[in-house]
Design a protein around this motif. Structure first.
Motif, mmCIF file in Angstrom:
data_model
loop_
_atom_site.group_PDB
_atom_site.id
_atom_site.type_symbol
_atom_site.label_atom_id
_atom_site.label_comp_id
_atom_site.label_asym_id
_atom_site.label_seq_id
_atom_site.Cartn_x
_atom_site.Cartn_y
_atom_site.Cartn_z
ATOM 1 N N SER A 1 5.853 1.828 -18.134
ATOM 2 C CA SER A 1 5.375 1.679 -16.763
ATOM 3 C C SER A 1 4.178 0.736 -16.757
ATOM 4 O O SER A 1 3.480 0.578 -17.760
ATOM 5 N N LEU A 2 3.966 0.142 -15.599
ATOM 6 C CA LEU A 2 2.853 -0.794 -15.492
ATOM 7 C C LEU A 2 1.522 -0.073 -15.719
ATOM 8 O O LEU A 2 0.598 -0.604 -16.343
ATOM 9 N N ARG A 3 1.440 1.139 -15.220
ATOM 10 C CA ARG A 3 0.222 1.923 -15.422
ATOM 11 C C ARG A 3 0.014 2.237 -16.896
ATOM 12 O O ARG A 3 -1.125 2.221 -17.393
ATOM 13 N N ALA A 4 1.086 2.528 -17.584
ATOM 14 C CA ALA A 4 0.970 2.828 -19.018
ATOM 15 C C ALA A 4 0.500 1.599 -19.780
ATOM 16 O O ALA A 4 -0.304 1.698 -20.715
ATOM 17 N N VAL A 5 0.989 0.446 -19.377
ATOM 18 C CA VAL A 5 0.574 -0.791 -20.027
ATOM 19 C C VAL A 5 -0.916 -1.021 -19.812
ATOM 20 O O VAL A 5 -1.663 -1.335 -20.744
ATOM 21 N N ALA A 6 -1.352 -0.830 -18.571
ATOM 22 C CA ALA A 6 -2.770 -0.996 -18.265
ATOM 23 C C ALA A 6 -3.612 -0.008 -19.073
ATOM 24 O O ALA A 6 -4.655 -0.366 -19.629
ATOM 25 N N ARG A 7 -3.152 1.224 -19.130
ATOM 26 C CA ARG A 7 -3.839 2.253 -19.896
ATOM 27 C C ARG A 7 -3.953 1.812 -21.355
ATOM 28 O O ARG A 7 -5.025 1.872 -21.961
ATOM 29 N N GLU A 8 -2.818 1.373 -21.911
ATOM 30 C CA GLU A 8 -2.791 0.951 -23.317
ATOM 31 C C GLU A 8 -3.761 -0.209 -23.565
ATOM 32 O O GLU A 8 -4.372 -0.296 -24.635
ATOM 33 N N ALA A 9 -3.889 -1.066 -22.574
ATOM 34 C CA ALA A 9 -4.793 -2.208 -22.726
ATOM 35 C C ALA A 9 -6.235 -1.845 -22.358
ATOM 36 O O ALA A 9 -7.143 -2.666 -22.519
ATOM 37 N N GLY A 10 -6.441 -0.644 -21.847
ATOM 38 C CA GLY A 10 -7.790 -0.184 -21.541
ATOM 39 C C GLY A 10 -8.361 -0.722 -20.242
ATOM 40 O O GLY A 10 -9.574 -0.873 -20.097
ATOM 41 N N VAL A 11 -7.499 -1.002 -19.284
ATOM 42 C CA VAL A 11 -7.974 -1.491 -17.985
ATOM 43 C C VAL A 11 -7.425 -0.608 -16.870
ATOM 44 O O VAL A 11 -6.609 0.279 -17.118
ATOM 45 N N SER A 12 -7.858 -0.889 -15.643
ATOM 46 C CA SER A 12 -7.416 -0.066 -14.518
ATOM 47 C C SER A 12 -5.985 -0.448 -14.124
ATOM 48 O O SER A 12 -5.496 -1.524 -14.454
ATOM 49 N N PRO A 13 -5.320 0.444 -13.369
ATOM 50 C CA PRO A 13 -3.918 0.183 -12.994
ATOM 51 C C PRO A 13 -3.728 -1.080 -12.172
ATOM 52 O O PRO A 13 -2.626 -1.628 -12.137
ATOM 53 N N ALA A 14 -4.783 -1.526 -11.506
ATOM 54 C CA ALA A 14 -4.640 -2.692 -10.632
ATOM 55 C C ALA A 14 -4.944 -4.004 -11.342
ATOM 56 O O ALA A 14 -4.647 -5.075 -10.833
ATOM 57 N N ALA A 15 -5.520 -3.903 -12.513
ATOM 58 C CA ALA A 15 -5.940 -5.116 -13.230
ATOM 59 C C ALA A 15 -4.790 -6.086 -13.508
ATOM 60 O O ALA A 15 -4.952 -7.297 -13.341
#
Lengths: 206, 206
Positions: free
Chosen positions: B37-51
Motif C-alpha cells: 500500500s502507498l501508506r506502507a511504502v511511506a511508513r517504510e521510507a519514514g515519511v508521512s502518508p501524503a509525502a
DNA sequence: GCACCAATCTAAACGGCGTCAAGATAATCT
DNA sequence: AGATTATCTTGACGCCGTTTAGATTGGTGC
C-alpha cells in the motif's frame, strides 16, 4: 411505517449466495475487476455490507465461487470447440483458439479466475474429470493416437496450457493491433501465433 | 523540545522518489504484493502518508516506476543469458529459461510488472532498443540467419513471449512439483516444457 | 546577509474498503 | 405455541488512497 408497496423484498432473501455471485459477475462485466468490492456486490444485490458474511467466509471465498463458475464456463466452451472441430487436423489449434477467445470475451472473469489460482499457487478446478486441463491432455492423446509417453503427454499439455494462457493475457495488447489487421482479423492472428509456437525446438540445436 | 539526538532526519529527505521506490521493492520482497500500500511504502521510507504525492501523481505512478525498474532488471538478465550461451544451439531455450527464472526469483516484482501492463493493455518498456521483446526478436533473427519474413519473425517473437510468460506464471504451481522432481529439478522441467511447445503445429494437420 | 519563493514535508480530514460484534427479524423444529 | 436457528441490519474498527491547509526548508536575487 412498513407501508408503501408490498413490493418490499422480504427480510430473508431466499437464495442470497446465488444472488451475490450473480451480482459479482454483473459488476465484473459492467465495471471491471477494480470495481469488484464486497460492499459493491452487497449493494448490487440489495443487501447490507455484512450480509454476505452469512454465506461466504470472506471476500476471497466469494471470488473463489465466481472463479469456479468461470472455469466451468471455460470447460463447456472447450467441449463445444472439440465437438465442432470439423476434421481431426485442427483439434489442438481449435482448442487453443477457443481458450483465448473465452479469455478475450470474458476478460474480467478470466482475470479473477487466474488471480485466485496465483494466490493458491494451484489450478484446482481444471484438473477435474472434464476440466479444461484434462480436455487438453485428452485431445493431445487422441491426436497422437496414444503414441507418446505419459511424461511427454504431461509436458505437452503444460506447454499448450502455458502458451494459451500467455496469449490469452496479451491478446488485447495494443502493440499487436497492426499485425492483427495485416493477417485479416484476430482469429487469423491467433492461429498464426499458435503455428509459430515451435520456435524453441525449431530454431535451437541448428 | 526538538531535543533528543541530532539523528533526527532532516525535514527534507534529499531523494525521496528513490527512497520510495526502494521501500516499495523491499515491501514487495518481504511481504508480497498484497501488502504494497502507498501508506506502507511511506511508513517504510519514514515519511508521512501524503509525502509521496510530491513525487508521484498517485499510487499507480509509483508502481509504474517500480515496474519499470523490473523490466530493466529483466533486460539485463536476458542480456546476460544471451552472452553466456555456450553454443548457438541453445540460445532460444536459454533465453526462455532465463526469463522464467527471473519471474520465479522475483515473483512479486514480476506480478507488479504485468499488472501494470494489463491495466494499460500494452507492453511499453520492453519494446525499446534493448528491451526484452526486442532481444527475443533479435535472437530469433540471429538463429534463423535472417531467412524468415518480417511477419514470421514477429509472430515467432510473440509466440515465444506468450509461452515464456505463461510458463512464468505457472512455474510455481504445486501440481507440477512431482513432474519437476521426476525430471531432476526445475531447470530440467523448464527445458522439457520448452521442447514441447510445438504441439499445436506438430499434432495438428496429421 | 537576507527576504522571498518554490519545493518539500506534515497534520488532519474525507469517503470507501474488509471485517466483526450486537441486535433485529423470520423460518423452522418440537 | 414457544424455542431455536438461520438470516439480515446497524454500527463500529482500522486500513486504504487521496486532498487540503499549513509548517519547514533550500535556493535565488538583491
Amino acid at each position: 411505517m412498513t407501508s408503501a408497496a408490498p413490493e418490499t423484498r422480504p427480510y430473508h432473501h431466499g437464495d442470497l449466495s446465488r444472488a451475490l455471485i450473480d451480482a459479482a459477475r454483473r459488476i465484473l462485466e459492467r465495471d471491471g475487476p477494480a470495481a469488484l468490492s464486497l460492499r459493491a456486490v452487497a449493494r448490487e444485490a440489495g443487501v447490507s455490507p455484512a450480509a454476505p458474511y452469512h454465506h461466504f467466509k470472506d471476500k476471497n471465498e466469494l471470488l473463489e465461487a465466481v472463479a469456479h463458475e468461470g472455469w466451468v464456463a471455460l470447460d463447456t466452451a472447450l467441449l463445444t470447440a472439440r465437438a465442432s472441430a470439423a476434421d481431426a487436423r485442427d483439434r489442438m489449434t481449435g482448442l487453443g483458439v477457443a481458450y483465448v477467445q473465452f479469455a478475450r470475451d470474458n476478460p474480467a472473469l478470466y482475470r479473477v479466475m487466474y488471480d485466485r489460482s496465483r494466490d493458491k499457487d494451484a489450478l484446482p478446478d481444471q484438473m477435474k474429470e472434464e476440466g479444461a486441463y484434462c480436455q487438453v491432455r485428452n485431445t493431445i492423446s487422441e491426436q497422437t493416437g496414444g503414441g507418446v509417453t505419459d511424461i511427454d503427454l504431461e509436458l505437452a499439455t503444460i506447454a499448450a496450457w502455458c502458451a494459451a494462457h500467455g496469449l490469452a493475457e496479451m491478446i488485447s495488447f495494443k502493440q499487436f493491433a497492426p499485425l492483427k489487421e495485416l493477417l485479416g482479423g484476430e482469429d487469423a492472428f491467433l492461429r498464426a501465433v499458435f503455428e509459430h509456437l515451435g520456435m524453441f525446438s525449431k530454431y535451437d540445436r541448428g
